[in-house]
Design an enzyme around this catalytic site. Structure first.
Site, PDB file in Angstrom:
ATOM      1  N   TYR A  52      12.675  19.019 114.980  1.00 31.13           N
ATOM      2  CA  TYR A  52      12.957  19.705 113.709  1.00 31.13           C
ATOM      3  C   TYR A  52      12.170  21.010 113.622  1.00 31.13           C
ATOM      4  O   TYR A  52      12.350  21.785 112.691  1.00 31.13           O
ATOM      5  CB  TYR A  52      12.611  18.848 112.486  1.00 31.13           C
ATOM      6  CG  TYR A  52      13.322  17.516 112.371  1.00 31.13           C
ATOM      7  CD1 TYR A  52      14.405  17.204 113.187  1.00 31.13           C
ATOM      8  CD2 TYR A  52      12.910  16.563 111.444  1.00 31.13           C
ATOM      9  CE1 TYR A  52      15.044  15.970 113.086  1.00 31.13           C
ATOM     10  CE2 TYR A  52      13.542  15.341 111.329  1.00 31.13           C
ATOM     11  CZ  TYR A  52      14.610  15.052 112.165  1.00 31.13           C
ATOM     12  OH  TYR A  52      15.228  13.830 112.045  1.00 31.13           O
ATOM     13  N   HIS A 110      13.116   9.407 119.679  1.00 31.12           N
ATOM     14  CA  HIS A 110      14.183   9.932 118.819  1.00 31.12           C
ATOM     15  C   HIS A 110      15.570   9.344 119.144  1.00 31.12           C
ATOM     16  O   HIS A 110      16.335   9.015 118.237  1.00 31.12           O
ATOM     17  CB  HIS A 110      14.217  11.464 118.919  1.00 31.12           C
ATOM     18  CG  HIS A 110      14.717  12.144 117.696  1.00 31.12           C
ATOM     19  ND1 HIS A 110      14.265  13.364 117.274  1.00 31.12           N
ATOM     20  CD2 HIS A 110      15.653  11.793 116.786  1.00 31.12           C
ATOM     21  CE1 HIS A 110      14.886  13.722 116.167  1.00 31.12           C
ATOM     22  NE2 HIS A 110      15.742  12.772 115.842  1.00 31.12           N
TER      23      HIS A 110
HETATM   24  N1  LIG Z   1      16.390   9.781 113.678  1.00 28.45           N
HETATM   25  C1  LIG Z   1      17.475  10.522 113.632  1.00 28.45           C
HETATM   26  O1  LIG Z   1      18.229  10.597 114.617  1.00 28.45           O
HETATM   27  C2  LIG Z   1      17.802  11.263 112.381  1.00 28.45           C
HETATM   28  C3  LIG Z   1      19.053  11.875 112.229  1.00 28.45           C
HETATM   29  C4  LIG Z   1      19.326  12.541 111.040  1.00 28.45           C
HETATM   30  C5  LIG Z   1      18.382  12.599 110.023  1.00 28.45           C
HETATM   31  N2  LIG Z   1      17.139  12.031 110.203  1.00 28.45           N
HETATM   32  C6  LIG Z   1      16.112  12.077 109.125  1.00 28.45           C
HETATM   33  O2  LIG Z   1      16.689  11.527 107.945  1.00 28.45           O
HETATM   34  C7  LIG Z   1      16.494  12.445 106.869  1.00 28.45           C
HETATM   35  C8  LIG Z   1      17.564  12.299 105.817  1.00 28.45           C
HETATM   36  O3  LIG Z   1      18.847  12.543 106.344  1.00 28.45           O
HETATM   37  P1  LIG Z   1      19.676  13.903 106.068  1.00 28.45           P
HETATM   38  O4  LIG Z   1      18.761  15.002 105.721  1.00 28.45           O
HETATM   39  O5  LIG Z   1      20.569  14.073 107.252  1.00 28.45           O
HETATM   40  O6  LIG Z   1      20.643  13.517 104.865  1.00 28.45           O
HETATM   41  P2  LIG Z   1      20.500  12.887 103.392  1.00 28.45           P
HETATM   42  O7  LIG Z   1      19.083  12.631 103.064  1.00 28.45           O
HETATM   43  O8  LIG Z   1      21.489  11.779 103.325  1.00 28.45           O
HETATM   44  O9  LIG Z   1      21.080  14.064 102.488  1.00 28.45           O
HETATM   45  C9  LIG Z   1      20.397  15.276 102.335  1.00 28.45           C
HETATM   46  C10 LIG Z   1      21.273  16.174 101.462  1.00 28.45           C
HETATM   47  O10 LIG Z   1      21.414  15.595 100.166  1.00 28.45           O
HETATM   48  C11 LIG Z   1      21.059  16.561  99.150  1.00 28.45           C
HETATM   49  N3  LIG Z   1      20.435  15.791  98.067  1.00 28.45           N
HETATM   50  C12 LIG Z   1      19.246  15.145  98.095  1.00 28.45           C
HETATM   51  N4  LIG Z   1      19.030  14.491  96.950  1.00 28.45           N
HETATM   52  C13 LIG Z   1      20.111  14.723  96.170  1.00 28.45           C
HETATM   53  C14 LIG Z   1      20.458  14.318  94.861  1.00 28.45           C
HETATM   54  N5  LIG Z   1      19.661  13.527  94.148  1.00 28.45           N
HETATM   55  N6  LIG Z   1      21.635  14.770  94.348  1.00 28.45           N
HETATM   56  C15 LIG Z   1      22.451  15.580  95.071  1.00 28.45           C
HETATM   57  N7  LIG Z   1      22.176  15.980  96.336  1.00 28.45           N
HETATM   58  C16 LIG Z   1      21.010  15.560  96.880  1.00 28.45           C
HETATM   59  C17 LIG Z   1      20.110  17.499  99.844  1.00 28.45           C
HETATM   60  O11 LIG Z   1      20.150  18.778  99.254  1.00 28.45           O
HETATM   61  P3  LIG Z   1      18.819  19.452  98.611  1.00 28.45           P
HETATM   62  O12 LIG Z   1      17.797  19.508  99.702  1.00 28.45           O
HETATM   63  O13 LIG Z   1      19.308  20.789  98.160  1.00 28.45           O
HETATM   64  O14 LIG Z   1      18.418  18.558  97.462  1.00 28.45           O
HETATM   65  C18 LIG Z   1      20.697  17.559 101.266  1.00 28.45           C
HETATM   66  O15 LIG Z   1      21.778  18.468 101.319  1.00 28.45           O
HETATM   67  C19 LIG Z   1      16.498  13.811 107.587  1.00 28.45           C
HETATM   68  O16 LIG Z   1      16.050  14.856 106.748  1.00 28.45           O
HETATM   69  C20 LIG Z   1      15.616  13.479 108.755  1.00 28.45           C
HETATM   70  O17 LIG Z   1      14.254  13.460 108.360  1.00 28.45           O
HETATM   71  C21 LIG Z   1      16.858  11.343 111.353  1.00 28.45           C
END
Ligand SMILES: NC(=O)c1ccc[n+]([C@@H]2O[C@H](COP(=O)([O-])OP(=O)(O)OC[C@H]3O[C@@H](n4cnc5c(N)ncnc54)[C@H](OP(=O)(O)O)[C@@H]3O)[C@@H](O)[C@H]2O)c1
Length: 280
Positions: A52, A110
């Site tokens: 990241y 990862h």
């Molecule tokens: N291990 C892996 O392979 C892997 C893969 C993918 C992700 N990850 C981790 O998992 C974390 C979470 O997944 P993600 O970032 O892909 O997706 P997510 O958490 O499902 O969604 C994030 C999105 O939701 C929005 N959001 C957050 N809270 C909200 C709310 N209350 N109302 C409306 N919109 C909202 C955010 O926008 P705003 O920021 O503008 O609020 C952002 O666009 C990542 O950040 C990362 O740390 C790990």
């Protein structure tokens, strides 16, 4: 405030809050400000990864925060291109230097990258780094049962948690059951399906209206009641607070089943099946 977030205990004795902060794309001074605001609101578990390119930002937020380092739970992840044992050791050290931290609370592989077939030696590097005091708890992401079984068989050490894609459109019922039977905690990535079509889903809208909660809160409550740790990402202090305000209501069995029923065989966000997908 952090005490308001319930905790679960991992198989190595470490306790984690059931909601943490995802940080994909939170970088630089804006990212540090977002992470600091999350910590101020009560988040203690912060997810990150070498790939990241924000370990420095995470370290900066830790230093800006008034919360003592030992109360924070900082995660990073080893990228696929550095799974060879000696490269994995150097990468863990580099991850620490980037964040200017003495240790990570959690360090994860990862992706298994099974075609590359180096994940067992990467795991040995995490085991050794834990022994050297560089990491407190070691786990993996995106590992299927066959990968998890091999780690334990070849090293005698089981991961404390497996971070997997899990959300209402891909509920991972079998993998979660396998984790439960094998005392491995489930952590959900993209728990809110990256704020995609999920926020227009009529079923979720109906449940959210009935509960006087937002759709995000209903989804995150569903993760909690499934027994999974979720790591929703938000840059916004308001949405960060919204996402941890889920402990004053509950979903009944029928509501849980209804949300479970939204799952689809092709529900993965980007068709990243760990049996074949590789990330470096
Ligand atoms: N291990 C892996 O392979 C892997 C893969 C993918 C992700 N990850 C981790 O998992 C974390 C979470 O997944 P993600 O970032 O892909 O997706 P997510 O958490 O499902 O969604 C994030 C999105 O939701 C929005 N959001 C957050 N809270 C909200 C709310 N209350 N109302 C409306 N919109 C909202 C955010 O926008 P705003 O920021 O503008 O609020 C952002 O666009 C990542 O950040 C990362 O740390 C790990």
């Amino acid at each position: 405030m952090s005490r308001a977030i319930p905790e679960i205990t991992l198989n190595d004795g470490m306790t984690l809050p059931v909601v943490g902060l995802g940080t994909y794309n939170l970088k630089g001074s804006d990212g540090a400000a977002s992470i600091t605001s999350a910590i101020d609101s009560g988040y203690r578990l912060i997810d990150s990864a070498y790939n990241y390119e924000n370990e420095g930002t995470i370290g900066e937020a830790v230093r800006r925060s008034t919360i003592p380092r030992e109360e924070l739970l900082i995660t990073s992840k080893l990228p696929g291109r550095y799974q060879e044992y000696s490269k994995a050791v150097t990468t863990i050290q580099e991850s620490l230097y980037r964040a200017n931290l003495d240790y990570y609370d959690i360090y994860l592989i990862h992706w298994p990258n099974p075609k590359q077939d180096l994940y067992v030696e990467a795991w040995q590097a995490l085991i050794d780094a834990k022994r050297w005091g560089l990491i407190r708890s070691i786990g993996v992401c995106n590992f299927l049962p066959e990968h998890l079984e091999r780690l334990e068989k070849e090293t005698g050490v089981k991961p404390s948690l497996n971070q997997i894609e899990l959300h209402p459109f891909f509920n991972q019922e079998e993998q979660r059951k396998w984790h439960e039977e094998n005392q491995i905690a489930t952590e959900s990535w993209s728990p809110m399906v990256r704020a995609s079509e999920v926020f227009h889903n009529e079923t979720l809208k109906r449940i959210a209206e009935a509960k006087h909660k937002s759709i995000s809160q209903v989804i995150l409550r569903w993760h909690y009641q499934l027994g999974a740790i979720s790591i929703p990402k938000s840059a916004s202090p308001e949405r960060q607070r919204e996402n941890i305000s889920i402990f004053d209501f509950s979903l009944d069995d029928e509501e849980m089943r209804t949300i479970d029923g939204l799952t689809r065989p092709d529900g993965r966000l980007d068709d990243q099946n760990p049996a074949v997908y590789e990330e470096f």
